[in-house]
Design a protein around this motif. Structure first.
Motif, PDB file in Angstrom:
ATOM      1  N   HIS A 289     -15.022  -1.451  34.423  1.00  9.48           N
ATOM      2  CA  HIS A 289     -15.405  -2.731  33.819  1.00  9.48           C
ATOM      3  C   HIS A 289     -16.624  -3.344  34.511  1.00  9.48           C
ATOM      4  O   HIS A 289     -17.446  -3.979  33.855  1.00  9.48           O
ATOM      5  N   ALA A 290     -16.769  -3.082  35.805  1.00  7.39           N
ATOM      6  CA  ALA A 290     -17.978  -3.536  36.497  1.00  7.39           C
ATOM      7  C   ALA A 290     -19.201  -2.775  35.959  1.00  7.39           C
ATOM      8  O   ALA A 290     -20.271  -3.366  35.737  1.00  7.39           O
ATOM      9  N   PHE A 295     -24.172  -2.521  33.012  1.00  4.20           N
ATOM     10  CA  PHE A 295     -24.989  -1.807  32.025  1.00  4.20           C
ATOM     11  C   PHE A 295     -25.505  -2.782  30.970  1.00  4.20           C
ATOM     12  O   PHE A 295     -26.678  -2.763  30.603  1.00  4.20           O
ATOM     13  N   ARG A 296     -24.619  -3.645  30.468  1.00  4.53           N
ATOM     14  CA  ARG A 296     -25.013  -4.569  29.394  1.00  4.53           C
ATOM     15  C   ARG A 296     -26.096  -5.536  29.871  1.00  4.53           C
ATOM     16  O   ARG A 296     -27.070  -5.799  29.164  1.00  4.53           O
ATOM     17  N   LEU A 304     -32.979  -3.481  24.923  1.00  6.78           N
ATOM     18  CA  LEU A 304     -32.403  -2.379  24.127  1.00  6.78           C
ATOM     19  C   LEU A 304     -31.420  -2.937  23.098  1.00  6.78           C
ATOM     20  O   LEU A 304     -30.723  -3.913  23.374  1.00  6.78           O
ATOM     21  N   PRO A 305     -31.386  -2.351  21.901  1.00  3.49           N
ATOM     22  CA  PRO A 305     -30.507  -2.872  20.836  1.00  3.49           C
ATOM     23  C   PRO A 305     -29.028  -2.544  21.049  1.00  3.49           C
ATOM     24  O   PRO A 305     -28.480  -1.635  20.445  1.00  3.49           O
ATOM     25  N   LEU A 306     -28.392  -3.320  21.904  1.00  5.86           N
ATOM     26  CA  LEU A 306     -26.962  -3.157  22.194  1.00  5.86           C
ATOM     27  C   LEU A 306     -26.129  -3.635  21.009  1.00  5.86           C
ATOM     28  O   LEU A 306     -26.594  -4.408  20.184  1.00  5.86           O
ATOM     29  N   MET A 307     -24.865  -3.227  20.982  1.00  8.68           N
ATOM     30  CA  MET A 307     -23.944  -3.776  19.983  1.00  8.68           C
ATOM     31  C   MET A 307     -22.934  -4.675  20.702  1.00  8.68           C
ATOM     32  O   MET A 307     -22.922  -4.770  21.921  1.00  8.68           O
ATOM     33  N   ASP A 308     -22.075  -5.319  19.901  1.00  6.35           N
ATOM     34  CA  ASP A 308     -21.206  -6.349  20.453  1.00  6.35           C
ATOM     35  C   ASP A 308     -19.934  -5.719  21.043  1.00  6.35           C
ATOM     36  O   ASP A 308     -18.862  -5.859  20.486  1.00  6.35           O
ATOM     37  N   SER A 309     -20.077  -5.031  22.154  1.00  5.47           N
ATOM     38  CA  SER A 309     -18.950  -4.270  22.707  1.00  5.47           C
ATOM     39  C   SER A 309     -18.671  -4.648  24.152  1.00  5.47           C
ATOM     40  O   SER A 309     -19.588  -4.755  24.964  1.00  5.47           O
ATOM     41  N   GLN A 367     -28.294   3.628  36.371  1.00  4.12           N
ATOM     42  CA  GLN A 367     -29.670   3.147  36.504  1.00  4.12           C
ATOM     43  C   GLN A 367     -30.658   4.221  36.037  1.00  4.12           C
ATOM     44  O   GLN A 367     -31.624   3.918  35.331  1.00  4.12           O
ATOM     45  N   ALA A 368     -30.385   5.480  36.385  1.00  8.37           N
ATOM     46  CA  ALA A 368     -31.280   6.568  35.979  1.00  8.37           C
ATOM     47  C   ALA A 368     -31.294   6.700  34.455  1.00  8.37           C
ATOM     48  O   ALA A 368     -32.352   6.916  33.847  1.00  8.37           O
TER      49      ALA A 368
END
Ligand SMILES: *Cc1c(COP(=O)(O)O)cnc(C)c1O
Length: 384
Positions: A289-290, A295-296, A304-309, A367-368
């Motif tokens: 969870h961390a 990441f988000r 970046l085009p993230l989604m609602d997760s 990170q990579a």
């Protein structure tokens, strides 16, 4: 005739950019570190303790179960696992199936016939849609996570019909979660039964990894709970949890339960071992969870085009097939394994990279990955 039809369909599949490839993955455990594709959320699939339980089970009870559960394939290990799964999810009973796909076919075929009305979230897993088909019970699909749309469909259904509402717990290609509380309230008001497929929630979400539903919602709120064992628990198989009547009915009537060989008993032992580890090493869940939060945060900063997760499934929505294939190829060349998800698995125009985080990742791996994604994005900006 048949063959030329197959050839035409295959050619079409290629032209549409929908061709699916299999990669044979190296068994090297270090390769795991760059795996951002598998559903091995807690990193248990290659855990030596789980593997040892599998091997010991095979040595003592054989490589295979030899028969179906109702003939003589039901071993004490299967039985112990069913009790453990019922405990974990806070249900009176649980029943093992050989796969999640079959569990869903079995439940729908048992609960439904052509007189039943089945309501499914538009983004439900393919096995849930196929299950309703097997039951000859056409699915009415409501808009994704849209309780008002569901309520409208239920209201239009004649009172005398039996109604079953079905939803994924965590949506496997989007990573968002069902509003179980809202679904349960709607079902209660409308006199419908609720079935949640928590394939991606078990082991990952909730206290002790009980999932999105387990321990939080009673068996009267969610009468039918499905979970899989090949994801967070790193082994293989699936289960349905519910009350005595449901489990008895499945045992008696579910054809995908009755007419198939039981999973090997060693696999059940491996799952039991994985469940011990999941319980004792809750830091795996905390770390995961961390990673999700980190990441988000970083992906948002990069635009970046993230989604609602809020789950380990973190898709990057790229839109068209060619773009997704290009990004995923580039990632693979850079040493990252990421799923490229296209139509028909997701709606047209919503092709995406499906990035999956797991507890074995180190932050520098993530990170990579972010660095390569940033590079890809910058290249596109320069070209356009
Ligand atoms: C993976 C998955 C299944 C199928 O489970 P298997 O054990 O892999 O057959 C069913 N439902 C959902 C939502 C899944 O993600």
């Amino acid at each position: 005739m048949l063959k030329s039809r197959l050839e035409a369909r295959l050619a079409h599949q290629r032209e549409q950019g929908q061709w699916r490839e299999r990669l044979s993955m190296s068994p090297n455990p270090r390769a795991k570190l760059r795996d951002f594709a598998s559903n091995d959320y807690l990193g248990l699939a290659r855990d030596s303790r789980v593997a040892e339980a599998l091997a010991a089970g095979a040595r003592q009870e054989g490589a295979g179960a030899g028969a179906s559960h109702l003939v003589n394939g039901h071993s004490p290990a299967h039985h112990a696992l069913e009790e453990r799964l019922a405990d974990l999810t806070g249900r009176p009973r649980a029943l093992l199936f050989s796969t999640g796909y079959m569990a869903n076919l079995g439940v729908l075929q048992t609960l439904c016939d052509s007189e039943t009305r089945v309501f499914q979230d538009r983004l439900n897993h393919a096995s849930l849609l196929d299950g309703a088909r097997l039951a000859q019970s056409p699915s009415r699909r409501f808009h994704h996570r849209d309780l008002a749309d569901l309520d409208r469909l239920l209201t239009r259904t004649p009172q005398e019909r039996d109604k079953l509402v079905v939803s994924d717990g965590v949506f496997s290609m989007d990573g968002d979660t069902a509003d179980v509380e809202g679904l349960a309230a709607t079902c209660q008001r409308q006199g419908a039964w609720l079935m949640i497929d928590d394939a991606h929630g078990i082991g990952v979400l909730g206290e002790q990894g009980a999932g999105l539903v387990g321990q939080r919602f009673s068996v009267s709120q969610v009468p039918v709970l499905v979970g899989t064992l090949g994801k967070a628990f790193g082994s293989f198989g699936a289960f349905v949890a519910g009350d005595e009547v449901l489990i008895n009915a499945l045992t008696q009537f579910a054809r995908p339960y009755i007419y198939t060989t039981a999973q090997p008993p060693g696999v059940a032992r491996a799952t039991l071992r994985a469940m011990d580890i999941s319980e004792q090493e809750s830091e795996r869940r905390e770390r995961l969870h961390a990673h999700i939060a980190g990441f988000r945060q970083a992906a948002k900063t990069l635009g970046l085009p993230l989604m609602d997760s809020t789950t380990p499934i973190q898709p990057i929505l790229l839109g068209d097939n060619q773009r997704v294939m290009k990004w995923s190829l580039h990632l693979r060349e850079a040493g990252f394994m990421v799923g490229a998800i296209r139509h028909p698995t997701v709606p047209r125009g919503t092709a995406r990279l499906r990035i999956v985080l797991n507890a074995l990742h180190e932050w520098h791996d993530i990170q990579a990955l972010l660095d390569v994604l940033a590079e890809l994005k910058d290249q596109e900006v320069k070209v356009s």
